[in-house]
Design a protein around this motif. Structure first.
Motif, PDB file in Angstrom:
ATOM      1  N   MET A 179      34.527  54.434  28.514  1.00 26.39           N
ATOM      2  CA  MET A 179      33.664  55.092  29.502  1.00 26.39           C
ATOM      3  C   MET A 179      34.480  56.206  30.138  1.00 26.39           C
ATOM      4  O   MET A 179      35.347  55.949  30.985  1.00 26.39           O
ATOM      5  CB  MET A 179      33.163  54.113  30.557  1.00 26.39           C
ATOM      6  CG  MET A 179      32.310  54.790  31.636  1.00 26.39           C
ATOM      7  SD  MET A 179      31.361  53.626  32.642  1.00 26.39           S
ATOM      8  CE  MET A 179      30.005  53.294  31.527  1.00 26.39           C
ATOM      9  N   GLY A 180      34.227  57.429  29.702  1.00 24.05           N
ATOM     10  CA  GLY A 180      35.014  58.547  30.190  1.00 24.05           C
ATOM     11  C   GLY A 180      36.462  58.420  29.767  1.00 24.05           C
ATOM     12  O   GLY A 180      36.782  58.364  28.585  1.00 24.05           O
ATOM     13  N   SER A 181      37.356  58.305  30.732  1.00 28.84           N
ATOM     14  CA  SER A 181      38.784  58.173  30.439  1.00 28.84           C
ATOM     15  C   SER A 181      39.265  56.736  30.549  1.00 28.84           C
ATOM     16  O   SER A 181      40.464  56.472  30.468  1.00 28.84           O
ATOM     17  CB  SER A 181      39.584  59.050  31.405  1.00 28.84           C
ATOM     18  OG  SER A 181      39.390  58.620  32.741  1.00 28.84           O
ATOM     19  N   VAL A 182      38.335  55.784  30.725  1.00 25.75           N
ATOM     20  CA  VAL A 182      38.691  54.364  30.835  1.00 25.75           C
ATOM     21  C   VAL A 182      38.425  53.697  29.489  1.00 25.75           C
ATOM     22  O   VAL A 182      37.321  53.779  28.951  1.00 25.75           O
ATOM     23  CB  VAL A 182      37.886  53.664  31.940  1.00 25.75           C
ATOM     24  CG1 VAL A 182      38.383  52.237  32.137  1.00 25.75           C
ATOM     25  CG2 VAL A 182      37.976  54.443  33.250  1.00 25.75           C
ATOM     26  N   ILE A 183      39.452  53.039  28.947  1.00 25.14           N
ATOM     27  CA  ILE A 183      39.374  52.493  27.600  1.00 25.14           C
ATOM     28  C   ILE A 183      39.765  51.019  27.627  1.00 25.14           C
ATOM     29  O   ILE A 183      40.807  50.645  28.160  1.00 25.14           O
ATOM     30  CB  ILE A 183      40.332  53.251  26.653  1.00 25.14           C
ATOM     31  CG1 ILE A 183      39.952  54.737  26.608  1.00 25.14           C
ATOM     32  CG2 ILE A 183      40.321  52.631  25.262  1.00 25.14           C
ATOM     33  CD1 ILE A 183      41.025  55.611  26.011  1.00 25.14           C
ATOM     34  N   GLY A 184      38.907  50.179  27.012  1.00 25.54           N
ATOM     35  CA  GLY A 184      39.220  48.769  26.829  1.00 25.54           C
ATOM     36  C   GLY A 184      39.338  48.461  25.355  1.00 25.54           C
ATOM     37  O   GLY A 184      38.575  48.988  24.539  1.00 25.54           O
ATOM     38  N   THR A 185      40.297  47.606  24.971  1.00 26.79           N
ATOM     39  CA  THR A 185      40.503  47.308  23.563  1.00 26.79           C
ATOM     40  C   THR A 185      41.164  45.953  23.361  1.00 26.79           C
ATOM     41  O   THR A 185      41.855  45.445  24.245  1.00 26.79           O
ATOM     42  CB  THR A 185      41.364  48.401  22.890  1.00 26.79           C
ATOM     43  OG1 THR A 185      41.494  48.118  21.489  1.00 26.79           O
ATOM     44  CG2 THR A 185      42.749  48.470  23.522  1.00 26.79           C
ATOM     45  N   HIS A 186      40.943  45.379  22.167  1.00 29.92           N
ATOM     46  CA  HIS A 186      41.644  44.168  21.753  1.00 29.92           C
ATOM     47  C   HIS A 186      42.968  44.491  21.070  1.00 29.92           C
ATOM     48  O   HIS A 186      43.696  43.583  20.680  1.00 29.92           O
ATOM     49  CB  HIS A 186      40.790  43.379  20.741  1.00 29.92           C
ATOM     50  CG  HIS A 186      39.567  42.755  21.318  1.00 29.92           C
ATOM     51  ND1 HIS A 186      38.286  43.202  21.024  1.00 29.92           N
ATOM     52  CD2 HIS A 186      39.409  41.707  22.163  1.00 29.92           C
ATOM     53  CE1 HIS A 186      37.405  42.443  21.656  1.00 29.92           C
ATOM     54  NE2 HIS A 186      38.048  41.541  22.361  1.00 29.92           N
ATOM     55  N   LEU A 187      43.272  45.748  20.858  1.00 31.85           N
ATOM     56  CA  LEU A 187      44.459  46.155  20.088  1.00 31.85           C
ATOM     57  C   LEU A 187      45.741  45.885  20.868  1.00 31.85           C
ATOM     58  O   LEU A 187      46.036  46.557  21.861  1.00 31.85           O
ATOM     59  CB  LEU A 187      44.371  47.637  19.730  1.00 31.85           C
ATOM     60  CG  LEU A 187      43.322  48.030  18.670  1.00 31.85           C
ATOM     61  CD1 LEU A 187      43.100  49.539  18.707  1.00 31.85           C
ATOM     62  CD2 LEU A 187      43.763  47.587  17.284  1.00 31.85           C
ATOM     63  N   HIS A 188      46.519  44.905  20.375  1.00 30.76           N
ATOM     64  CA  HIS A 188      47.833  44.626  20.942  1.00 30.76           C
ATOM     65  C   HIS A 188      48.893  45.309  20.089  1.00 30.76           C
ATOM     66  O   HIS A 188      48.624  45.784  19.000  1.00 30.76           O
ATOM     67  CB  HIS A 188      48.094  43.116  20.955  1.00 30.76           C
ATOM     68  CG  HIS A 188      47.100  42.345  21.761  1.00 30.76           C
ATOM     69  ND1 HIS A 188      46.999  42.447  23.124  1.00 30.76           N
ATOM     70  CD2 HIS A 188      46.155  41.449  21.388  1.00 30.76           C
ATOM     71  CE1 HIS A 188      46.051  41.638  23.565  1.00 30.76           C
ATOM     72  NE2 HIS A 188      45.509  41.030  22.522  1.00 30.76           N
ATOM     73  N   GLY A 189      50.118  45.338  20.574  1.00 32.63           N
ATOM     74  CA  GLY A 189      51.144  45.917  19.721  1.00 32.63           C
ATOM     75  C   GLY A 189      52.523  46.159  20.302  1.00 32.63           C
ATOM     76  O   GLY A 189      53.476  45.701  19.724  1.00 32.63           O
ATOM     77  N   PRO A 190      52.730  46.858  21.399  1.00 31.57           N
ATOM     78  CA  PRO A 190      51.701  47.517  22.208  1.00 31.57           C
ATOM     79  C   PRO A 190      51.038  48.677  21.451  1.00 31.57           C
ATOM     80  O   PRO A 190      51.667  49.325  20.630  1.00 31.57           O
ATOM     81  CB  PRO A 190      52.473  48.023  23.428  1.00 31.57           C
ATOM     82  CG  PRO A 190      53.881  48.171  22.954  1.00 31.57           C
ATOM     83  CD  PRO A 190      54.095  47.102  21.913  1.00 31.57           C
ATOM     84  N   VAL A 191      49.776  48.896  21.759  1.00 31.94           N
ATOM     85  CA  VAL A 191      48.953  49.795  20.966  1.00 31.94           C
ATOM     86  C   VAL A 191      49.484  51.222  20.946  1.00 31.94           C
ATOM     87  O   VAL A 191      49.402  51.910  19.920  1.00 31.94           O
ATOM     88  CB  VAL A 191      47.488  49.760  21.458  1.00 31.94           C
ATOM     89  CG1 VAL A 191      47.356  50.202  22.901  1.00 31.94           C
ATOM     90  CG2 VAL A 191      46.595  50.585  20.544  1.00 31.94           C
ATOM     91  N   LEU A 192      50.068  51.712  22.039  1.00 28.46           N
ATOM     92  CA  LEU A 192      50.512  53.107  22.057  1.00 28.46           C
ATOM     93  C   LEU A 192      51.801  53.314  21.277  1.00 28.46           C
ATOM     94  O   LEU A 192      52.078  54.427  20.825  1.00 28.46           O
ATOM     95  CB  LEU A 192      50.676  53.594  23.499  1.00 28.46           C
ATOM     96  CG  LEU A 192      49.400  53.627  24.332  1.00 28.46           C
ATOM     97  CD1 LEU A 192      49.642  54.323  25.669  1.00 28.46           C
ATOM     98  CD2 LEU A 192      48.251  54.311  23.581  1.00 28.46           C
TER      99      LEU A 192
END
Length: 247
Positions: A179-192
């Motif tokens: 939603m706009g610049s707010v992001i939710g995800t199940h991606l662990h890793g850390p994802v970035l």
């Protein structure tokens, strides 16, 4: 100008190392010649005067109530930042706490902060394994999913389409919510760390809001080579697993 990246509740919400995505943002900003710092925030009193990006990791179910109580002290700020375009990355239960709410198998529930659409509902069993998605905004993203809840009500605003793994579940074929610049995800890793281009796009948003220019530095190119090799190996393993399952 120093970019301030907030790691929210890192003592509670860092089960899969997700809070370290804040450090990824700061380091990549430094490699680009920008000043950056990570501020760990446990409650509203610890918020810095300026916030340029926010990372909220995943925690255990035993800490849900405690984390929710802490986040509620910052509800107004979180909602304002999301409206103003501050990039907010929420992973796992951190994402669920920003949703409409969390349903438990016994019928009880936890009310979310209502910043992201949708809610978390019990799945048939715990989902673990590689997760690969195609995001129209951020490209191919990889990570590891580890969750016992599906996510419903985000059909119109997913992060991407599932290419391998379960994602939001319920046969939606979708993963995450935006939603706009707010992001939710199940991606662990850390994802970035696993998806440097994803980190760069979030940094670009933060830098633009701060009146700065961002372009990945030379050091980033070296590290990104390692990340690319790891990503290809994970994508290959996910494809192989999918082909065995389909056989």
């Amino acid at each position: 100008m120093t970019l301030t990246i907030v790691a929210l509740l890192p003592g509670l919400q860092n089960t899969n190392g997700d809070a370290e995505s804040a450090a990824v943002l700061a380091r990549r900003a430094e490699w680009a010649g920008l000043d950056a710092r990570v501020v760990a925030v446990d409650d509203r009193g610890g918020l810095p005067d300026r916030v340029d990006a926010i990372v909220l990791g995943s925690g255990s179910d035993s800490s849900l109530e405690t984390s929710r109580a802490a986040l509620l002290t910052m509800h107004d700020e979180l909602r304002a930042w999301g409206t103003e375009g501050v990039p907010i990355l929420a992973v796992g239960t951190g994402w669920e706490l920003l949703s409409w709410g969390i349903e438990r198998p016994d019928g009880s529930g936890i009310e979310g902060l209502g910043i992201l659409p949708g809610r978390a509902v019990p799945s048939r069993g715990r989902v673990t394994g590689d997760l690969v998605i195609a995001s129209p905004r951020f490209g191919t993203l990889v990570g590891f999913e580890n969750h016992a809840r599906d996510y419903v009500g985000a059909e119109g605003s997913p992060l991407g389409r599932v290419r391998a793994g379960r994602g939001n579940g319920r046969d939606s074929g979708q993963e995450g919510v935006v939603m706009g610049s707010v992001i939710g995800t199940h991606l662990h890793g850390p994802v970035l760390a696993k998806n440097p281009s994803f980190a760069d796009q979030l940094l670009g948003l933060a830098a633009t809001r701060a009146g700065l220019d961002y372009a990945p530095g030379a050091r980033a190119a070296i590290v990104d080579g390692y990340a690319a090799a790891a990503r290809e190996a994970q994508i290959g393993a996910a494809r192989a697993a999918a082909s065995v399952t389909d056989a």
